[in-house]
Design an enzyme around this catalytic site. Structure first.
Site, mmCIF file in Angstrom:
data_model
loop_
_atom_site.group_PDB
_atom_site.id
_atom_site.type_symbol
_atom_site.label_atom_id
_atom_site.label_comp_id
_atom_site.label_asym_id
_atom_site.label_seq_id
_atom_site.Cartn_x
_atom_site.Cartn_y
_atom_site.Cartn_z
ATOM 1 N N LYS A 206 32.434 13.060 80.008
ATOM 2 C CA LYS A 206 31.072 12.519 80.105
ATOM 3 C C LYS A 206 30.194 12.922 78.919
ATOM 4 O O LYS A 206 30.497 13.869 78.198
ATOM 5 C CB LYS A 206 30.450 12.922 81.452
ATOM 6 C CG LYS A 206 31.019 12.048 82.578
ATOM 7 C CD LYS A 206 30.347 12.240 83.912
ATOM 8 C CE LYS A 206 30.952 11.242 84.911
ATOM 9 N NZ LYS A 206 30.525 11.477 86.285
ATOM 10 N N ARG A 241 37.896 15.066 89.376
ATOM 11 C CA ARG A 241 38.146 13.659 89.015
ATOM 12 C C ARG A 241 38.270 13.583 87.497
ATOM 13 O O ARG A 241 37.304 13.799 86.782
ATOM 14 C CB ARG A 241 36.979 12.816 89.526
ATOM 15 C CG ARG A 241 37.117 11.331 89.283
ATOM 16 C CD ARG A 241 35.898 10.581 89.824
ATOM 17 N NE ARG A 241 36.025 9.154 89.625
ATOM 18 C CZ ARG A 241 35.761 8.536 88.484
ATOM 19 N NH1 ARG A 241 35.318 9.216 87.437
ATOM 20 N NH2 ARG A 241 35.916 7.235 88.372
HETATM 21 N N1 HH2 Z 1 31.853 9.273 87.873
HETATM 22 C C1 HH2 Z 1 32.112 8.009 87.510
HETATM 23 C C2 HH2 Z 1 32.604 7.081 88.438
HETATM 24 N N2 HH2 Z 1 32.865 7.439 89.704
HETATM 25 N N3 HH2 Z 1 32.888 9.097 91.392
HETATM 26 C C3 HH2 Z 1 32.641 10.356 91.783
HETATM 27 N N4 HH2 Z 1 32.907 10.731 93.046
HETATM 28 N N5 HH2 Z 1 32.121 11.293 90.927
HETATM 29 C C4 HH2 Z 1 31.839 10.987 89.632
HETATM 30 O O1 HH2 Z 1 31.341 11.862 88.895
HETATM 31 C C5 HH2 Z 1 32.101 9.660 89.171
HETATM 32 C C6 HH2 Z 1 32.630 8.716 90.097
HETATM 33 C C7 HH2 Z 1 31.850 7.594 86.103
HETATM 34 O O2 HH2 Z 1 32.966 7.803 85.288
HETATM 35 P P1 HH2 Z 1 34.082 6.709 84.931
HETATM 36 O O3 HH2 Z 1 34.758 6.174 86.139
HETATM 37 O O4 HH2 Z 1 34.985 7.315 83.930
HETATM 38 O O5 HH2 Z 1 33.280 5.560 84.181
HETATM 39 P P2 HH2 Z 1 32.709 4.180 84.683
HETATM 40 O O6 HH2 Z 1 31.834 4.403 85.846
HETATM 41 O O7 HH2 Z 1 31.983 3.682 83.464
HETATM 42 O O8 HH2 Z 1 33.858 3.302 85.055
#
Ligand code: HH2
Length: 264
Positions: A206, A241
């Site tokens: 992040k 995660r």
């Molecule tokens: N962060 C993201 C998405 N889902 N779910 C939980 N439980 N906790 C988190 O911190 C979290 C999440 C954002 O990251 P990412 O999936 O890599 O990116 P994007 O939302 O742009 O797909």
């Protein structure tokens, strides 16, 4: 928990796994590397992301869930969605966990879907919604507010029939938080863990890690991610995660070996 984003616009792996066969192969690899849970998402929640309709979201994730269900029977499949219709369809395709970054606030039918399925769920703290959440977020005491919010959402879920032992809580690193807010939450993660529910932490690659290290490319933030995850683990996180499972598993093996036996 391995991240599998089937989206054209995710912040670190946009578009890489849009082809279902490539996504399934990547999920298999994450599981082989040690991910017990595979978190499949069809809508980006990065700051400023535009919402996606349920039909499109499901079109992206359904073939991946079906493929993974057949290919990795030992993995728990998680659906990363705020929509009850998407969660319901994912559960019908073998998902066993709902990761709802809106903590059951985004869709009035979501609590019932989770309760009826008897599946695990993750309730995450987010200030506002993804499109606007980074517009000048302010808190009196971020840890206190996040803790109270999560406690209230867990009580809501239980009141709607979700079994308490199926609930995980997540402080929502990067969701309506400044660099300092994220750091304070990680510093005092034990206060969130003290609520008594397993804590999920999603800090992988992040932007606050980019700010700390000067690394603009999210793929270059793996070492920073691993370091922060080890600290989160030491402060009580139960589920991490991550995009990069193999280095995380190595780091956790070392961290676990150095913790007192009753804490590992
Ligand atoms: N962060 C993201 C998405 N889902 N779910 C939980 N439980 N906790 C988190 O911190 C979290 C999440 C954002 O990251 P990412 O999936 O890599 O990116 P994007 O939302 O742009 O797909």
């Amino acid at each position: 928990m391995g991240v599998l984003n089937v989206t054209p616009d995710s912040f670190s792996d946009a578009g890489r796994w849009l082809d279902p066969a490539a996504a399934v192969a990547h999920g298999m690899e994450l599981h082989r590397e040690g991910a017990a849970i595979l978190d499949v998402g069809g809508e980006s929640t990065r700051p400023g992301a535009d919402p996606v309709g349920a039909e499109e979201e499901l079109r992206r994730v359904a073939p991946v869930l079906e493929g993974l269900r057949a290919a990795v029977p030992g993995a728990t499949l998680s659906i990363d969605t705020m929509k009850a219709a998407v969660a319901r369809a994912a559960l019908a395709r073998g998902a066993g966990y709902v990761n709802d970054v809106s903590a059951l606030r985004g869709d009035a039918a979501m609590a019932e879907v989770v309760a009826e399925a008897g599946c695990g769920c993750c309730l995450m703290h987010m200030r506002g919604e993804p499109r606007t959440m980074q517009d000048d977020p302010r808190y009196e005491d971020v840890v206190d507010e996040v803790r109270r919010f999560l406690e209230e959402r867990a009580a809501f879920a239980v009141a709607r029939g979700v079994a308490p032992e199926r609930i995980h809580l997540d402080p929502g690193i990067g969701f309506g938080k400044t660099l300092e807010h994220n750091l304070e939450l990680l510093r005092r993660l034990d206060e969130v863990a003290a609520l008594g529910f397993p804590v999920v932490v999603g800090l992988s690659r992040k932007s606050f890690l980019g700010r700390l290290t000067g690394r603009e490319d999210p793929a270059q933030r793996v070492a920073a991610t691993v370091a922060a995850n080890v600290l989160a683990y030491e402060r009580g996180a139960a589920v991490l995660r991550v995009h990069d499972v193999a280095p995380t598993v190595d780091a956790l093996r070392v961290a676990a070996a150095t913790l007192p036996a009753d804490e590992a």
